[in-house]
Design a protein around this motif. Structure first.
Motif, PDB file in Angstrom:
ATOM      1  N   ALA A  41       0.932  -1.138   0.130  1.00 54.38           N
ATOM      2  CA  ALA A  41      -0.078  -0.083   0.025  1.00 54.38           C
ATOM      3  C   ALA A  41       0.779   1.269   0.026  1.00 54.38           C
ATOM      4  N   GLU A  42       1.768   1.369   0.908  1.00 54.08           N
ATOM      5  CA  GLU A  42       2.762   2.385   0.895  1.00 54.08           C
ATOM      6  C   GLU A  42       3.554   2.597  -0.627  1.00 54.08           C
ATOM      7  N   ALA A  43       4.023   1.297  -1.219  1.00 54.11           N
ATOM      8  CA  ALA A  43       4.621   1.571  -2.578  1.00 54.11           C
ATOM      9  C   ALA A  43       3.867   2.302  -3.504  1.00 54.11           C
ATOM     10  N   CYS A  44       2.580   1.769  -3.444  1.00 53.84           N
ATOM     11  CA  CYS A  44       1.513   2.204  -4.455  1.00 53.84           C
ATOM     12  C   CYS A  44       1.297   3.683  -4.331  1.00 53.84           C
ATOM     13  N   GLY A  45       1.283   4.210  -2.959  1.00 60.21           N
ATOM     14  CA  GLY A  45       1.057   5.488  -2.641  1.00 60.21           C
ATOM     15  C   GLY A  45       2.195   6.246  -3.326  1.00 60.21           C
ATOM     16  N   THR A  46       3.465   5.794  -3.035  1.00 58.64           N
ATOM     17  CA  THR A  46       4.618   6.648  -3.689  1.00 58.64           C
ATOM     18  C   THR A  46       4.566   6.581  -5.060  1.00 58.64           C
ATOM     19  N   LEU A  47       4.223   5.209  -5.807  1.00 60.40           N
ATOM     20  CA  LEU A  47       4.206   5.398  -7.145  1.00 60.40           C
ATOM     21  C   LEU A  47       3.176   6.366  -7.637  1.00 60.40           C
ATOM     22  N   ALA A  48       1.935   6.492  -6.885  1.00 57.59           N
ATOM     23  CA  ALA A  48       0.976   7.231  -7.342  1.00 57.59           C
ATOM     24  C   ALA A  48       1.378   8.746  -7.655  1.00 57.59           C
ATOM     25  N   VAL A  49       2.249   9.138  -6.442  1.00 61.22           N
ATOM     26  CA  VAL A  49       2.891  10.659  -6.498  1.00 61.22           C
ATOM     27  C   VAL A  49       3.942  10.565  -7.641  1.00 61.22           C
ATOM     28  N   GLN A  50       4.695   9.728  -7.681  1.00 62.70           N
ATOM     29  CA  GLN A  50       5.645   9.519  -9.028  1.00 62.70           C
ATOM     30  C   GLN A  50       4.906   9.914 -10.483  1.00 62.70           C
ATOM     31  N   LEU A  51       3.762   9.044 -10.527  1.00 60.81           N
ATOM     32  CA  LEU A  51       3.140   9.127 -11.834  1.00 60.81           C
ATOM     33  C   LEU A  51       2.353  10.381 -11.969  1.00 60.81           C
ATOM     34  N   THR A  52       2.102  11.284 -11.098  1.00 58.41           N
ATOM     35  CA  THR A  52       1.763  12.803 -11.094  1.00 58.41           C
ATOM     36  C   THR A  52       2.725  13.558 -11.736  1.00 58.41           C
ATOM     37  N   ALA A  53       4.003  13.250 -11.409  1.00 57.33           N
ATOM     38  CA  ALA A  53       5.139  14.175 -12.375  1.00 57.33           C
ATOM     39  C   ALA A  53       5.240  13.478 -13.755  1.00 57.33           C
ATOM     40  N   HIS A  54       5.334  12.101 -13.608  1.00 52.24           N
ATOM     41  CA  HIS A  54       5.854  11.524 -14.813  1.00 52.24           C
ATOM     42  C   HIS A  54       4.756  10.393 -15.151  1.00 52.24           C
ATOM     43  N   PRO A  55       3.662  10.797 -15.709  1.00 51.84           N
ATOM     44  CA  PRO A  55       2.686   9.790 -16.080  1.00 51.84           C
ATOM     45  C   PRO A  55       2.786   8.651 -17.030  1.00 51.84           C
ATOM     46  N   ILE A  56       2.321   7.366 -16.593  1.00 51.53           N
ATOM     47  CA  ILE A  56       2.336   6.398 -17.651  1.00 51.53           C
ATOM     48  C   ILE A  56       0.732   6.168 -17.543  1.00 51.53           C
ATOM     49  N   LEU A  57       0.327   6.288 -18.807  1.00 50.42           N
ATOM     50  CA  LEU A  57      -1.065   6.288 -19.104  1.00 50.42           C
ATOM     51  C   LEU A  57      -1.689   4.732 -19.278  1.00 50.42           C
ATOM     52  N   PRO A  58      -2.827   4.609 -18.694  1.00 46.17           N
ATOM     53  CA  PRO A  58      -3.193   3.173 -18.617  1.00 46.17           C
ATOM     54  C   PRO A  58      -3.113   2.483 -20.248  1.00 46.17           C
ATOM     55  N   ARG A  59      -3.491   3.355 -21.184  1.00 47.40           N
ATOM     56  CA  ARG A  59      -3.625   2.760 -22.448  1.00 47.40           C
ATOM     57  C   ARG A  59      -1.927   2.393 -22.764  1.00 47.40           C
ATOM     58  N   GLU A  60      -1.149   2.922 -22.451  1.00 49.92           N
ATOM     59  CA  GLU A  60       0.444   2.361 -22.778  1.00 49.92           C
ATOM     60  C   GLU A  60       0.629   1.234 -21.919  1.00 49.92           C
ATOM     61  N   VAL A  61       0.047   0.880 -21.026  1.00 46.81           N
ATOM     62  CA  VAL A  61       0.282  -0.522 -20.139  1.00 46.81           C
ATOM     63  C   VAL A  61      -0.648  -1.713 -20.615  1.00 46.81           C
ATOM     64  N   MET A  62      -1.984  -1.190 -20.932  1.00 46.80           N
ATOM     65  CA  MET A  62      -2.881  -2.289 -21.262  1.00 46.80           C
ATOM     66  C   MET A  62      -3.114  -2.352 -22.750  1.00 46.80           C
ATOM     67  N   THR A  63      -2.272  -3.191 -23.359  1.00 48.67           N
ATOM     68  CA  THR A  63      -2.143  -3.216 -24.934  1.00 48.67           C
ATOM     69  C   THR A  63      -2.650  -4.614 -25.350  1.00 48.67           C
ATOM     70  N   ALA A  64      -2.753  -4.614 -26.800  1.00 49.92           N
ATOM     71  CA  ALA A  64      -2.822  -6.141 -27.189  1.00 49.92           C
ATOM     72  C   ALA A  64      -2.185  -7.271 -26.685  1.00 49.92           C
ATOM     73  N   LYS A  65      -1.025  -6.867 -26.653  1.00 44.06           N
ATOM     74  CA  LYS A  65       0.199  -7.782 -26.072  1.00 44.06           C
ATOM     75  C   LYS A  65      -0.021  -8.110 -24.484  1.00 44.06           C
ATOM     76  N   SER A  66      -0.282  -6.980 -23.642  1.00 48.45           N
ATOM     77  CA  SER A  66      -0.450  -7.222 -22.301  1.00 48.45           C
ATOM     78  C   SER A  66      -1.631  -7.998 -21.907  1.00 48.45           C
ATOM     79  N   VAL A  67      -2.565  -7.930 -22.824  1.00 49.34           N
ATOM     80  CA  VAL A  67      -3.975  -8.583 -22.550  1.00 49.34           C
ATOM     81  C   VAL A  67      -3.543 -10.062 -23.050  1.00 49.34           C
ATOM     82  N   GLU A  68      -2.907 -10.381 -23.981  1.00 49.35           N
ATOM     83  CA  GLU A  68      -2.293 -11.690 -24.322  1.00 49.35           C
ATOM     84  C   GLU A  68      -1.595 -12.313 -23.281  1.00 49.35           C
ATOM     85  N   ASN A  69      -0.590 -11.432 -22.489  1.00 52.76           N
ATOM     86  CA  ASN A  69       0.036 -12.048 -21.190  1.00 52.76           C
ATOM     87  C   ASN A  69      -1.046 -12.432 -20.196  1.00 52.76           C
ATOM     88  N   ALA A  70      -1.998 -11.569 -19.900  1.00 51.56           N
ATOM     89  CA  ALA A  70      -2.820 -11.724 -18.863  1.00 51.56           C
ATOM     90  C   ALA A  70      -3.723 -12.963 -19.079  1.00 51.56           C
TER      91      ALA A  70
END
Length: 198
Positions: A41-70
């Motif tokens: 939970a603490e790591a998620c909070g830390t990452l959330a703050v970092q993502l406000t400065a350097h965003p990684i968008l959900p569409r960059e993470v969830m792709t056709a390839k990552s869906v196949e991995n899932a």
């Protein structure tokens, strides 16, 4: 987990979120009362703050390839059939279709590696202690798209380059010695379900 003790829908979706790259590595199977849940939970909070400065968008993470991995992780863990409905809905929001024929191809190629209830013997706490999603991903590595990035900015290949200290082979079997050679989910068509069924 904070959900259920078996590989039901909620547990399966937690594993899928990690496989997609939308949850932090190692977080999917932590039991609710385990101290690692607070650390995550603490790591998620830390990452959330970092993502406000350097965003990684959900569409960059969830792709056709990552869906196949899932999908491969879903099959390898013997996950809930409901999870396929949820994953299809998530992918659909991104314009990614999960085709029945491709699902069947992936199912034919992906062995069942995890021995948990309701189909097997173990519980989610056993899965966590055995190595969790990280151990499953390492076994599936030859079948995965390793260039997918996670919400933490690392590729799956980078993540899997870090070795696990131990894996309980009673719970998570090696790729060469699976519980079943093919996945437990397939798409069917016929007169009772002309639009298809899982």
């Amino acid at each position: 987990m904070g959900t259920c003790a078996v590989m039901g829908t909620a547990s399966t979706m937690a594993c899928i979120a990690e496989a997609l790259g939308m949850a932090l590595p190692g977080s999917a199977a932590i039991p609710a009362v385990h101290a690692d849940r607070l650390v995550a939970a603490e790591a998620c909070g830390t990452l959330a703050v970092q993502l406000t400065a350097h965003p990684i968008l959900p569409r960059e993470v969830m792709t056709a390839k990552s869906v196949e991995n899932a999908l491969r992780v879903l099959l390898a863990i013997g996950g809930s059939t409901n999870a396929l409905v949820h994953l299809t809905a998530i992918a659909g929001r991104l314009g990614i279709a999960i085709e029945y024929d491709r699902l069947n191809e992936i199912s034919d190629e992906t062995p069942v590696l995890v021995d948990l209830k309701p189909v097997g013997e173990g519980y989610m706490e056993d899965f966590f202690a055995a190595g969790g999603v990280g151990a499953v991903l390492r076994e599936l590595q030859p079948l995965l798209h390793l260039d997918c990035i996670g919400v933490d900015g690392h590729t799956l290949g980078e993540r899997l380059a870090e070795p696990l200290s131990w894996v309980d082979r009673k719970v998570i079997r090696p790729l060469a010695d699976p519980i079943a050679a093919t996945g437990g989910l397939v798409a069917l068509r016929g007169t009772l379900a002309p639009g298809g069924a899982i």
